[in-house]
Every structure is written in C-alpha cells, then in structure tokens.
Design a protein around this motif. Structure first.
Motif, PDB file in Angstrom:
ATOM      1  N   LEU A 236     -27.257 -19.174 -11.852  1.00 42.34           N
ATOM      2  CA  LEU A 236     -26.602 -18.307 -12.829  1.00 42.34           C
ATOM      3  C   LEU A 236     -26.718 -16.835 -12.439  1.00 42.34           C
ATOM      4  O   LEU A 236     -25.803 -16.045 -12.700  1.00 42.34           O
ATOM      5  CB  LEU A 236     -27.200 -18.532 -14.223  1.00 42.34           C
ATOM      6  CG  LEU A 236     -26.818 -19.844 -14.904  1.00 42.34           C
ATOM      7  CD1 LEU A 236     -27.662 -20.048 -16.151  1.00 42.34           C
ATOM      8  CD2 LEU A 236     -25.336 -19.860 -15.261  1.00 42.34           C
ATOM      9  N   LYS A 237     -27.816 -16.455 -11.808  1.00 45.13           N
ATOM     10  CA  LYS A 237     -27.995 -15.066 -11.380  1.00 45.13           C
ATOM     11  C   LYS A 237     -26.894 -14.665 -10.406  1.00 45.13           C
ATOM     12  O   LYS A 237     -26.262 -13.611 -10.563  1.00 45.13           O
ATOM     13  CB  LYS A 237     -29.369 -14.902 -10.715  1.00 45.13           C
ATOM     14  CG  LYS A 237     -29.614 -13.498 -10.163  1.00 45.13           C
ATOM     15  CD  LYS A 237     -30.931 -13.421  -9.401  1.00 45.13           C
ATOM     16  CE  LYS A 237     -30.829 -14.119  -8.049  1.00 45.13           C
ATOM     17  NZ  LYS A 237     -32.040 -13.894  -7.217  1.00 45.13           N
ATOM     18  N   TYR A 238     -26.653 -15.514  -9.422  1.00 47.62           N
ATOM     19  CA  TYR A 238     -25.617 -15.198  -8.441  1.00 47.62           C
ATOM     20  C   TYR A 238     -24.213 -15.340  -9.033  1.00 47.62           C
ATOM     21  O   TYR A 238     -23.316 -14.541  -8.730  1.00 47.62           O
ATOM     22  CB  TYR A 238     -25.766 -16.092  -7.210  1.00 47.62           C
ATOM     23  CG  TYR A 238     -26.875 -15.644  -6.299  1.00 47.62           C
ATOM     24  CD1 TYR A 238     -26.744 -14.491  -5.533  1.00 47.62           C
ATOM     25  CD2 TYR A 238     -28.074 -16.350  -6.209  1.00 47.62           C
ATOM     26  CE1 TYR A 238     -27.761 -14.059  -4.701  1.00 47.62           C
ATOM     27  CE2 TYR A 238     -29.097 -15.936  -5.381  1.00 47.62           C
ATOM     28  CZ  TYR A 238     -28.933 -14.787  -4.619  1.00 47.62           C
ATOM     29  OH  TYR A 238     -29.946 -14.351  -3.802  1.00 47.62           O
ATOM     30  N   LEU A 239     -24.031 -16.345  -9.882  1.00 52.60           N
ATOM     31  CA  LEU A 239     -22.727 -16.532 -10.499  1.00 52.60           C
ATOM     32  C   LEU A 239     -22.376 -15.322 -11.366  1.00 52.60           C
ATOM     33  O   LEU A 239     -21.237 -14.822 -11.325  1.00 52.60           O
ATOM     34  CB  LEU A 239     -22.720 -17.807 -11.344  1.00 52.60           C
ATOM     35  CG  LEU A 239     -21.389 -18.168 -12.012  1.00 52.60           C
ATOM     36  CD1 LEU A 239     -20.274 -18.332 -10.990  1.00 52.60           C
ATOM     37  CD2 LEU A 239     -21.552 -19.455 -12.841  1.00 52.60           C
ATOM     38  N   ALA A 240     -23.339 -14.829 -12.122  1.00 55.45           N
ATOM     39  CA  ALA A 240     -23.109 -13.668 -12.982  1.00 55.45           C
ATOM     40  C   ALA A 240     -22.774 -12.432 -12.154  1.00 55.45           C
ATOM     41  O   ALA A 240     -21.959 -11.600 -12.568  1.00 55.45           O
ATOM     42  CB  ALA A 240     -24.334 -13.404 -13.847  1.00 55.45           C
ATOM     43  N   CYS A 241     -23.376 -12.307 -10.987  1.00 54.51           N
ATOM     44  CA  CYS A 241     -23.088 -11.179 -10.111  1.00 54.51           C
ATOM     45  C   CYS A 241     -21.620 -11.196  -9.689  1.00 54.51           C
ATOM     46  O   CYS A 241     -20.910 -10.191  -9.797  1.00 54.51           O
ATOM     47  CB  CYS A 241     -23.994 -11.222  -8.881  1.00 54.51           C
ATOM     48  SG  CYS A 241     -23.688  -9.895  -7.687  1.00 54.51           S
ATOM     49  N   GLY A 242     -21.147 -12.344  -9.226  1.00 57.35           N
ATOM     50  CA  GLY A 242     -19.758 -12.447  -8.805  1.00 57.35           C
ATOM     51  C   GLY A 242     -18.787 -12.273  -9.954  1.00 57.35           C
ATOM     52  O   GLY A 242     -17.761 -11.580  -9.829  1.00 57.35           O
ATOM     53  N   VAL A 243     -19.102 -12.883 -11.090  1.00 55.56           N
ATOM     54  CA  VAL A 243     -18.240 -12.780 -12.260  1.00 55.56           C
ATOM     55  C   VAL A 243     -18.183 -11.332 -12.756  1.00 55.56           C
ATOM     56  O   VAL A 243     -17.109 -10.820 -13.107  1.00 55.56           O
ATOM     57  CB  VAL A 243     -18.732 -13.722 -13.375  1.00 55.56           C
ATOM     58  CG1 VAL A 243     -18.007 -13.447 -14.691  1.00 55.56           C
ATOM     59  CG2 VAL A 243     -18.527 -15.180 -12.974  1.00 55.56           C
ATOM     60  N   ALA A 244     -19.331 -10.662 -12.762  1.00 58.34           N
ATOM     61  CA  ALA A 244     -19.371  -9.267 -13.217  1.00 58.34           C
ATOM     62  C   ALA A 244     -18.568  -8.365 -12.291  1.00 58.34           C
ATOM     63  O   ALA A 244     -17.905  -7.422 -12.748  1.00 58.34           O
ATOM     64  CB  ALA A 244     -20.816  -8.786 -13.312  1.00 58.34           C
ATOM     65  N   ASN A 245     -18.617  -8.634 -10.993  1.00 57.07           N
ATOM     66  CA  ASN A 245     -17.808  -7.841 -10.059  1.00 57.07           C
ATOM     67  C   ASN A 245     -16.327  -7.929 -10.416  1.00 57.07           C
ATOM     68  O   ASN A 245     -15.612  -6.926 -10.467  1.00 57.07           O
ATOM     69  CB  ASN A 245     -18.014  -8.336  -8.624  1.00 57.07           C
ATOM     70  CG  ASN A 245     -19.365  -7.963  -8.061  1.00 57.07           C
ATOM     71  OD1 ASN A 245     -20.069  -7.108  -8.607  1.00 57.07           O
ATOM     72  ND2 ASN A 245     -19.745  -8.606  -6.971  1.00 57.07           N
ATOM     73  N   LEU A 246     -15.859  -9.146 -10.644  1.00 59.30           N
ATOM     74  CA  LEU A 246     -14.452  -9.342 -10.986  1.00 59.30           C
ATOM     75  C   LEU A 246     -14.126  -8.735 -12.346  1.00 59.30           C
ATOM     76  O   LEU A 246     -13.057  -8.139 -12.533  1.00 59.30           O
ATOM     77  CB  LEU A 246     -14.119 -10.834 -10.977  1.00 59.30           C
ATOM     78  CG  LEU A 246     -14.175 -11.498  -9.599  1.00 59.30           C
ATOM     79  CD1 LEU A 246     -14.124 -13.020  -9.734  1.00 59.30           C
ATOM     80  CD2 LEU A 246     -13.037 -11.007  -8.711  1.00 59.30           C
TER      81      LEU A 246
END
Length: 310
Positions: A236-246
């Motif tokens: 979730l930490k990495y997923l949130a990073c990518g989602v937040a970028n978008l």
C-alpha cells in the motif's frame, strides 16, 4: 435505437459486444486471437458473428470500435507496434473498413478500458478520471474532459513505468524503480513469498504453500498475521505513492483501480484512500480525489471500444 460494436483484442482472445448508447449489451462473444497478418481475419469473424447473433446488419451500426495493446496511430487507425500480436505498421482500420463497410475506430486497450469505465462503469458521471490496472503489470488510462488522453501517436499513458523508487529494482522496460515493479500482482506475490520464507511460523502457511501463494494471500491473513500485515503495508505504501503522483498531476475527479488486485475491494481501497489523502497536494479540502474499484471487469475494453463511436 443506436447500436455500437466494441471489440477488445487480447493476446489470446478477442472479446466483443454490441451495445446501445446506455451500455445495455445486446449480445457478446469471443474468438481466439490470430497473430500477424491474420489478425484482421479473427476480428472480422467475431464481428460477423455478433451481427448475426443480434439479428441486425452492419448498416444499422453507428460503427465498430476496436482496442488492442501497443502503439496506435489514432488518426490513421494503424497499429504502429504490438509485439504480443506480432504486427508492425499494420493498417487495421483500413482493412476492417474495407471488409465491414462501416466506420471503424482504433485505440490502445488501456485507453479504451479507461474510457469504458468512465462512460459506463465506476467513472460514470465524471469528466476527469484515471484508471489504474493492477495485474501482471501495471497499466492504465487517463480521461480528461470526457476524452482519452492519448499522447503522441496514441501510445497511451504508461503509468506503470513512472519511477516511484529512484534506483530501485530493475523493470522489464529497462528502467529502475518503476511503479510496475512494486505494485503489480506479480510484485505482490513475490513479496508475499519472500515474507513466508522469512517467517516459517506465519499463518499464511496454513492456507498456502510457496507455489500457491499469490496476490490474495497477504490480504486474507492481514488481520491475524504480522508478516501478512507487513506485506500489505509495504504494498500500500508504494501503491499510494504512484496513485498520489497521478492525483497531484491530473487532479481527476476519481481514480479507479482495476485488475486482479482490485478484487480485494474495500480492503484495498479504504487504506489506500487514507494514504492518498495524506499525500494529496493541498489536502482533501481543496479538491478531494476518491478511490474506487473499477466495475466492468474484463468487459471494460470492449465497452470502451464501443464508446469510441459515441
């Protein structure tokens, strides 16, 4: 009643539907994918089958939309390159229009899936949306003002290949630290297996072994097993990073999560939403970005292909 045909070309199967403007499916079917110069043949076979099954004729269709992987020249309908389909500079639009006698539009499959979800799925009612698919890889599409953001030559937005860990693990694309390396179902499975090997007392061993562990395993045991919870938190930490970028770049009205990992539903989206809210520029008071699971499943591409004509 206006009718539209949508065909989704995959590496092994071509799926197709005929739908009305409201997304009501009149009929659907599929055929095995033929590769190389025979690609158009299987598409035409499926199109003929759908028309016959629906009891209509080609002249009653507004047109035929087709989506497939690879780089698509939207203006000419040429598949510039699609390695899985073994075609290069393939004039698919021209071939199909000559054979079918109707208007044909071609798009990248990830773009079409995003359009399908925006038109008939979780993004219905929003002008600006992003779809992220978490499967073998990480893909997605971006819809701005109700239209596909295609970029140069309609290549699609390769969201899976933005870097979220500088100097991180090597991706199949050649870069290091790509979103796909950390957030695909394959990455989640690999992390789960690593955690099981590190903790032989983990409860995950009760329901799975090294060969059967997959993207569901850690989520199933996250409430009762420390190692499983650590895997989910890592993911979730990495997923949130990518989602937040978008979210921070496009500030869409909704971000939709599709692909196999999305089967976790709220167990995935609820904690992801909390993490996103913390990383969203300006916070949620400025312009919140909700996260939801995509709803069309493997029909998203065909729906989106049909929507190319709408």
């Amino acid at each position: 009643m206006a009718l539209y045909m949508g065909l989704d070309v995959g590496g092994t199967t071509v799926k197709g539907i005929i739908t009305d403007e409201n997304g009501k499916i009149i009929c659907e079917n599929s055929v095995p994918t033929l590769l190389g110069n025979e690609l158009a043949d299987c598409i035409i076979t499926l199109a003929d089958t759908l028309v016959q099954t629906s009891g209509s004729v080609y002249s009653s269709l507004v047109g035929v939309g087709v989506c497939c992987p690879g780089i698509i020249d939207g203006a000419t309908g040429t598949v510039v390159f699609a390695g899985n389909l073994k075609v290069k500079n393939y004039p698919l639009k021209k071939i199909l229009e000559d054979k079918l006698g109707v208007t044909v539009k071609i798009a990248n499959d990830a773009n079409a899936a995003a359009l399908g979800e925006a038109k008939f799925g979780a993004g219905k009612g929003y002008k600006d949306s992003v779809l992220i698919t978490l499967g073998t890889g990480v893909g997605g599409g971006i819809i701005l003002d109700g239209k596909i953001f295609e970029g140069n030559l309609g290549a699609g937005a390769e969201v899976g290949h933005m870097v979220i860990e500088h100097g991180g693990h090597k991706c199949t694309c050649g870069r290091r630290g790509c979103f796909e390396v950390y957030c695909s179902a394959r990455a989640l499975t690999a992390k789960t297996k690593w955690a099981m090997e590190e903790d032989t007392s983990s409860e995950m061993w009760k329901g799975y072994n090294y060969d059967t562990a997959d993207g569901r395993t850690a989520f199933e045991y996250m409430d009762s097993d420390r190692s499983a919870k650590q895997v989910v938190d890592w993911y979730l930490k990495y997923l949130a990073c990518g989602v937040a970028n978008l979210a921070n770049i496009f500030r869409p009205q909704i971000i939709m999560i599709g692909g196999g990992v999305a089967a976790q539903g709220s167990r995935l989206t609820a904690p992801l939403q909390k993490l996103l809210d913390k990383e969203l520029f300006g916070g949620t008071g400025y312009a919140p970005v909700p996260v939801a699971c995509a709803t069309l499943g493997n029909r998203a591409g065909a729906y989106g292909a049909a929507a190319l004509l709408m």
